[in-house]
Design an enzyme around this catalytic site. Structure first.
Site, PDB file in Angstrom:
ATOM      1  N   ASP A   7      40.918  33.536  37.118  1.00 35.22           N
ATOM      2  CA  ASP A   7      39.552  33.006  37.055  1.00 35.22           C
ATOM      3  C   ASP A   7      39.638  31.503  36.824  1.00 35.22           C
ATOM      4  OD1 ASP A   7      36.748  33.019  37.040  1.00 35.22           O
ATOM      5  OD2 ASP A   7      36.685  33.122  34.873  1.00 35.22           O
ATOM      6  N   SER A   8      38.529  30.809  37.113  1.00 32.32           N
ATOM      7  CA  SER A   8      38.514  29.372  36.850  1.00 32.32           C
ATOM      8  C   SER A   8      38.538  29.109  35.340  1.00 32.32           C
ATOM      9  CB  SER A   8      37.257  28.753  37.464  1.00 32.32           C
ATOM     10  OG  SER A   8      36.114  29.385  36.934  1.00 32.32           O
ATOM     11  N   TYR A  39      34.506  25.285  38.591  1.00 35.86           N
ATOM     12  CA  TYR A  39      34.681  25.281  40.034  1.00 35.86           C
ATOM     13  C   TYR A  39      33.314  25.232  40.736  1.00 35.86           C
ATOM     14  CZ  TYR A  39      39.648  26.733  39.993  1.00 35.86           C
ATOM     15  OH  TYR A  39      41.003  26.807  39.844  1.00 35.86           O
ATOM     16  N   CYS A  70      37.238  35.155  40.128  1.00 35.05           N
ATOM     17  CA  CYS A  70      36.244  34.076  40.203  1.00 35.05           C
ATOM     18  C   CYS A  70      35.420  34.226  41.490  1.00 35.05           C
ATOM     19  CB  CYS A  70      36.975  32.737  40.197  1.00 35.05           C
ATOM     20  SG  CYS A  70      35.875  31.329  40.321  1.00 35.05           S
ATOM     21  N   ASN A  71      34.117  34.345  41.327  1.00 40.84           N
ATOM     22  CA  ASN A  71      33.235  34.481  42.499  1.00 40.84           C
ATOM     23  C   ASN A  71      33.248  33.238  43.371  1.00 40.84           C
ATOM     24  OD1 ASN A  71      31.091  37.003  42.109  1.00 40.84           O
ATOM     25  ND2 ASN A  71      32.097  36.335  40.253  1.00 40.84           N
ATOM     26  N   GLU A 155      31.816  28.917  27.953  1.00 38.33           N
ATOM     27  CA  GLU A 155      33.183  28.443  27.643  1.00 38.33           C
ATOM     28  C   GLU A 155      33.246  27.764  26.274  1.00 38.33           C
ATOM     29  OE1 GLU A 155      36.309  28.115  29.596  1.00 38.33           O
ATOM     30  OE2 GLU A 155      35.500  29.683  30.897  1.00 38.33           O
ATOM     31  N   CYS A 185      28.997  35.984  38.838  1.00 38.35           N
ATOM     32  CA  CYS A 185      29.917  35.002  38.252  1.00 38.35           C
ATOM     33  C   CYS A 185      30.650  35.711  37.124  1.00 38.35           C
ATOM     34  CB  CYS A 185      29.123  33.809  37.705  1.00 38.35           C
ATOM     35  SG  CYS A 185      30.123  32.668  36.735  1.00 38.35           S
ATOM     36  N   THR A 186      31.943  35.482  37.057  1.00 35.46           N
ATOM     37  CA  THR A 186      32.735  36.228  36.070  1.00 35.46           C
ATOM     38  C   THR A 186      32.314  35.983  34.634  1.00 35.46           C
ATOM     39  OG1 THR A 186      34.284  34.440  36.360  1.00 35.46           O
ATOM     40  CG2 THR A 186      34.935  36.587  37.227  1.00 35.46           C
ATOM     41  N   HIS A 187      31.661  34.865  34.401  1.00 34.46           N
ATOM     42  CA  HIS A 187      31.272  34.573  33.020  1.00 34.46           C
ATOM     43  C   HIS A 187      30.053  35.369  32.556  1.00 34.46           C
ATOM     44  CE1 HIS A 187      33.950  31.255  33.801  1.00 34.46           C
ATOM     45  NE2 HIS A 187      33.905  30.912  32.526  1.00 34.46           N
TER      46      HIS A 187
HETATM   47  N1  DGL Z   1      34.303  31.878  37.238  1.00 34.11           N
HETATM   48  C1  DGL Z   1      33.428  31.276  38.201  1.00 34.11           C
HETATM   49  C2  DGL Z   1      32.729  32.296  39.058  1.00 34.11           C
HETATM   50  O1  DGL Z   1      32.882  33.446  38.908  1.00 34.11           O
HETATM   51  C3  DGL Z   1      32.417  30.368  37.590  1.00 34.11           C
HETATM   52  C4  DGL Z   1      32.896  29.293  36.678  1.00 34.11           C
HETATM   53  C5  DGL Z   1      33.100  27.924  37.264  1.00 34.11           C
HETATM   54  O2  DGL Z   1      32.141  27.257  37.669  1.00 34.11           O
HETATM   55  O3  DGL Z   1      34.249  27.537  37.310  1.00 34.11           O
HETATM   56  O4  DGL Z   1      31.989  31.941  39.918  1.00 34.11           O
END
Ligand code: DGL
Length: 266
Positions: A7-8, A39, A70-71, A155, A185-187
């Site tokens: 993931d990012s 990201y 990460c999406n 985060e 989004c994974t978060h």
């Molecule tokens: N983890 C990223 C996602 O699932 C979002 C976080 C980021 O912006 O890096 O899209």
């Protein structure tokens, strides 16, 4: 060999935790690119470059299979990695994304027609959820919404502020009368309960931590040639590209114990 989860940042930890529970016997490596997060505000070229480097790192750590949790990376980098990078660099290894599995679940499980999707700016710009969901159900109506304030707050472990932003973000989707909300989004699984509270019981929340481990289990059943190569010593290693106290707290809250992060240098 191992299963890599990328993931990012830390969002993918919710998916990792669910995968450890659903498929505990395997060896896992988690990588969060905390140095380059978010990201969601980057260009497609930058997203690809960072994602490809992360994949390279995980392969060097002996991963047979990598889940790009990460999406944003799944939207902008996955296809090129699968079609151009893998065949040349690692033809026998595999990289999977999260978007199509999520939509398959959103469709068949809920049979809802008005579907909201929240994600990063880059994910929403790609319109990947809309394009793919229309292929599955041409009569579905999709409402995509970028919610860029949420990731940095999650985060930083600033959940109360994140909930305030979430309430504001969800208002227009509520007005549209959405019947399901995809957390794209994974978060966002970190805010799953808050989404349920805000939207009420009638709206189905599609959360990737509940979907991806199931899909991974099915994938491994179908692909014995990959499964046979996986080690089964239940090891878990966690890497980040930048160490930081806030996310140690996030990880501790999620797992209920201190997680030891190593610095990934690449
Ligand atoms: N983890 C990223 C996602 O699932 C979002 C976080 C980021 O912006 O890096 O899209």
């Amino acid at each position: 060999m191992k299963i890599g989860i990328f993931d990012s940042g830390l969002g993918g930890l919710a998916i990792a935790k669910a995968a450890f529970k659903a498929l505990p016997k395997y060896d896992y490596i988690y990588l969060g690119d905390t140095k380059n997060l978010p990201y969601g505000q980057k260009s497609p070229q930058e997203i690809y470059r960072h994602t490809q480097k992360a994949v390279e790192f995980l392969f060097a750590q002996n991963c047979q299979l990598i889940i790009i949790a990460c999406n944003t990376s799944s939207a902008w980098a996955l296809r090129k990695i699968q079609q151009e990078y893998l065949p040349k660099a690692y033809p026998k290894r595999r990289v999977l994304g999260v978007i199509i599995p999520t939509l398959e679940e959103a469709d068949y499980q809920h049979r809802r027609k008005k579907i909201g999707v929240i994600g990063t700016t880059a994910t929403v710009k790609s319109h990947i959820y809309k394009k793919e969901l229309i292929k599955i159900d041409s009569s579905a109506k999709i409402y995509e919404l970028a919610t860029p304030r949420l990731v940095p707050l999650i985060e930083q472990n600033a959940l109360q502020k994140a909930v305030k932003s979430l309430e504001l973000y969800l208002k227009p989707l509520q007005k549209q009368g959405i019947e399901a909300l995809v957390l794209g989004c994974t978060h966002y699984p970190f805010l799953k309960n808050e989404c349920k509270k805000i939207l009420g019981k009638e709206v189905a929340i599609v959360s990737q931590d509940e979907i991806i481990p199931k899909k991974l289990g099915k994938y491994l059943k179908r692909h014995q040639e990959i499964e046979n190569k996986l080690g089964e010593s239940r090891s878990r290693n966690f890497f980040v590209t930048k160490l930081n106290k806030d996310f140690e707290e996030v990880a501790k809250r999620l797992f209920g114990k201190k997680i030891k992060f190593e610095l990934a240098k690449y």
